[in-house]
Enzyme design. Structure first.
Site, short mmCIF file in Angstrom:
data_model
loop_
_atom_site.label_atom_id
_atom_site.label_comp_id
_atom_site.label_asym_id
_atom_site.label_seq_id
_atom_site.Cartn_x
_atom_site.Cartn_y
_atom_site.Cartn_z
N ARG A 317 0.86 -1.05 0.10
CA ARG A 317 -0.23 -0.01 -0.09
C ARG A 317 0.85 1.15 0.00
NH1 ARG A 317 -4.19 -0.22 4.67
NH2 ARG A 317 -4.83 1.70 4.02
N HIS A 318 0.33 2.47 -0.42
CA HIS A 318 0.92 3.54 -0.22
C HIS A 318 1.48 3.98 1.27
CE1 HIS A 318 -2.60 5.02 1.90
NE2 HIS A 318 -3.25 4.30 0.75
N ASN A 324 -5.25 9.05 5.97
CA ASN A 324 -5.18 7.91 6.81
C ASN A 324 -5.08 8.39 8.46
OD1 ASN A 324 -3.20 5.93 4.90
ND2 ASN A 324 -5.37 5.98 5.05
N ARG A 368 -0.69 9.76 -3.51
CA ARG A 368 -0.08 9.02 -2.39
C ARG A 368 0.83 7.81 -2.82
NH1 ARG A 368 -5.53 8.61 -1.92
NH2 ARG A 368 -6.76 6.70 -1.61
N GLU A 388 -8.15 3.95 -6.10
CA GLU A 388 -8.78 3.28 -5.00
C GLU A 388 -10.14 3.26 -5.25
OE1 GLU A 388 -8.96 1.48 -2.97
OE2 GLU A 388 -8.71 2.01 -0.74
N HIS A 470 -3.68 0.58 -3.20
CA HIS A 470 -4.63 1.04 -2.24
C HIS A 470 -5.08 -0.23 -1.64
CE1 HIS A 470 -4.45 5.13 -3.88
NE2 HIS A 470 -4.31 4.54 -4.77
#
Ligand code: SIN
Length: 549
Positions: A317-318, A324, A368, A388, A470
């Site tokens: 994932r980023h 987040n 991201r 995403e 994502h």
């Protein structure tokens, strides 16, 4: 999803009122501002990966995330979405009859095809004649106390009694398959050698009796000694019930003799009437003949992209993003300070794993993932299809805000997350004196699976790939590689600051996970009230011997 409301005719044919004009201008300005908002320069999207088809797919860069910020959903929107039913595949009914000598990868291809089509929600089942033979022999042994001999001589054409039995098993298995298709299945794979013209003619004639069911033959030819040797070794060392009480050496000898017995009568497909695909050394050459129709073409396209070269697929994932940290979903926020630390640490982790082997990095078009990949010294491609899951009207909200604003919908989504499509953002345009309302964005997990299909095709074609992606996207891809059911898919744990390495094997994928010691928020929401889905037990690449117990 566009609807045309009652046309708004301008009074007395006059131009737009100042209020109307102001509304249109504001809407356009809003779109512009949001398009320009990103402060990370987006590298030019390179869409070479999949050839012209994917190029077209990915160039559709219509900005769907125009409200990537916390929004108060428009008053006109009631609820945040709806469950969307599975597409109706009831008309799709295909028998895929495998053809090939033992150790030519028939079960490998059957398994791959099943995994792909099941991921796309077709109902697929493999009918393996060897397994039927073993389970029938077990029943007979229980009744008579006598064990049937299934060593190489059983497979000899000169053994008339066994040949009759084997033909009967193949026919029974086909009957079971057809019955299953009639009861609602979509693709039944007849996993058998089907190595003679007469056997194939019987299959063709039998299927022709069934309205709405078609048969395609899939021949796997392999003349690469290394691949055959690997397949033989796998067969005798993977717990195959035919060889469970034999030493490896004896098992290997017997299996090679069995192959010889089949070779003596093997006839490659030359029948001009058959609908077939021939694959030579998986990935070297594909021949198609009389392949018509949507699903058949899709199967052919998938099989054309497979290869057997050893490689690994890395998922990350980023790094942790600012959204987040704030607990918000969606959006296009940059990385947090910890996320940037992850981006800086990622190149060493990947290098430790891959050494000097070539690698290509894929990111989404969202900043991201691009920021996370920025220090990786490899060729990089951006894919719009890796963006995403679009949370529609909920984009930019926290789960608490969603629960508060739409308690019923929230529970509804929890109940069936795979099928739940977020409502798109309503968008009104005044065009040629007509008010057009359009819903933009808003996706379910199923929508994501559908848009990821070209990514899967390309992943199958490529060698070492790192996807910086994502949560929802990686869940969908992960479910494909591990053959996980749709209901579990939205709950797969894909934590931040963790690299997942998948190494495809003959019957699945090996998995390793590397977590960097850089703190990050936990964005995983378990299914309320349900036992949390634990992916740590996954990574079993053993061949499954259905009905072997
Ligand atoms: C088997 O019994 O193992 C395979 C049967 C066949 O398809 O020839």
């Amino acid at each position: 999803m566009s609807s045309v409301d009652t046309p708004t005719f301008l009074q007395d044919g006059k131009a737009l009122s100042p209020e109307d004009l102001a509304r249109v201008e504001n809407a356009l300005e809003d779109i512009h501002l949001k398009e320009l908002k990103s402060d990370v320069p987006t590298p030019p999207a390179v869409f070479g990966a999949g050839g012209p088809m994917l190029k077209r797919f990915d160039q559709s860069t219509a900005v769907s995330r125009i409200t990537s910020q916390a929004v108060t959903p428009p008053r006109s929107v009631v609820g945040i979405g709806n469950k969307v039913a599975k597409p109706d595949y009831s008309e799709a009914k295909i028998v895929v009859a495998m053809v090939g000598l033992p150790a030519r990868g028939k079960s490998y291809l059957s398994n791959k095809l099943m995994r792909y089509l099941k991921w796309l929600e077709y109902d697929v089942k493999v009918f393996n004649v060897g397994q039927l033979r073993r389970s029938r022999a077990r029943q007979k042994a229980q009744q008579s106390g006598k064990k049937e001999d299934h060593t190489a001589s059983y497979f000899s054409h000169a053994n008339a009694e066994a040949t009759k039995l084997r033909d009967q098993l193949a026919e029974d298995s086909l009957e079971m398959l057809i019955q299953w298709l009639k009861e609602g299945g979509n693709v039944g794979i007849h996993d058998a050698t089907n190595s003679t013209r007469s056997r194939r003619a019987k299959i063709e004639q039998r299927v022709a009796k069934e309205k709405g069911i078609v048969v395609i033959f899939l021949e796997s030819v392999c003349d690469d000694p290394a691949v055959i040797a690997a397949n033989v070794a796998l067969k005798v060392s993977s717990g195959d019930p035919d060889y469970k009480d034999m030493s490896r050496e004896t098992a290997e000898k017997d299996f090679l003799r069995r192959i010889k017995e089949y070779e003596a009568v093997y006839e490659t497909i030359t029948e001009p009437s058959l609908s077939y695909l021939r694959i030579r050394n998986v990935g070297d050459q594909v021949t198609l003949c009389h392949i018509h129709g949507y699903l058949q073409s899709r199967i052919a396209f998938y099989l054309m992209n497979l290869h057997l070269k050893p490689r690994s697929i890395f998922f990350s994932r980023h790094g942790e993003s600012q959204y987040n940290v704030e607990g918000k979903i969606g959006g296009d926020s940059p990385l947090s300070e910890r996320g940037m630390r992850y981006a800086r640490a990622l190149p060493d982790l990947i290098k430790d794993n891959i050494g000097d082997a070539p690698l290509t990095v894929w990111t989404s078009t969202l900043q991201r993932t691009i920021q996370t990949a920025q220090f990786l010294p490899y060729n990089k491609l951006t894919w719009k299809s890796l963006d995403e899951l679009d949370a529609g009207v909920c984009d930019g909200m926290t789960y608490e805000e969603i629960e508060q604003a739409y308690p019923e919908d929230f529970a509804n989504r929890d109940e069936d997350k795979f099928n739940y499509r977020y409502r798109g953002r309503s968008f009104t345009l005044l065009l040629f004196l007509v008010v057009i309302t359009h819903d933009l964005g808003g996706e379910s997990y199923r929508d994501v699976v559908v848009r990821l299909e070209p990514v899967i095709m390309e992943l199958e074609r490529q060698e070492n790939i790192l996807i910086v992606g994502h949560q929802a996207i990686l869940r969908c891809l992960y479910a494909y590689f591990h053959n996980l059911p749709q209901a579990d898919l939205p709950y797969i744990k894909i934590p931040l600051h963790t690299v997942i390495k998948l190494t495809p094997k003959a019957y699945g994928c090996d998995e390793e996970r590397y977590t960097l010691p850089i703190g990050a928020v936990d964005t995983h929401r378990p299914k309320p009230g349900a036992k949390s889905f634990d992916s740590s037990s996954i990574g079993n690449t053993a061949r499954e011997y259905y009905g072997a117990n």
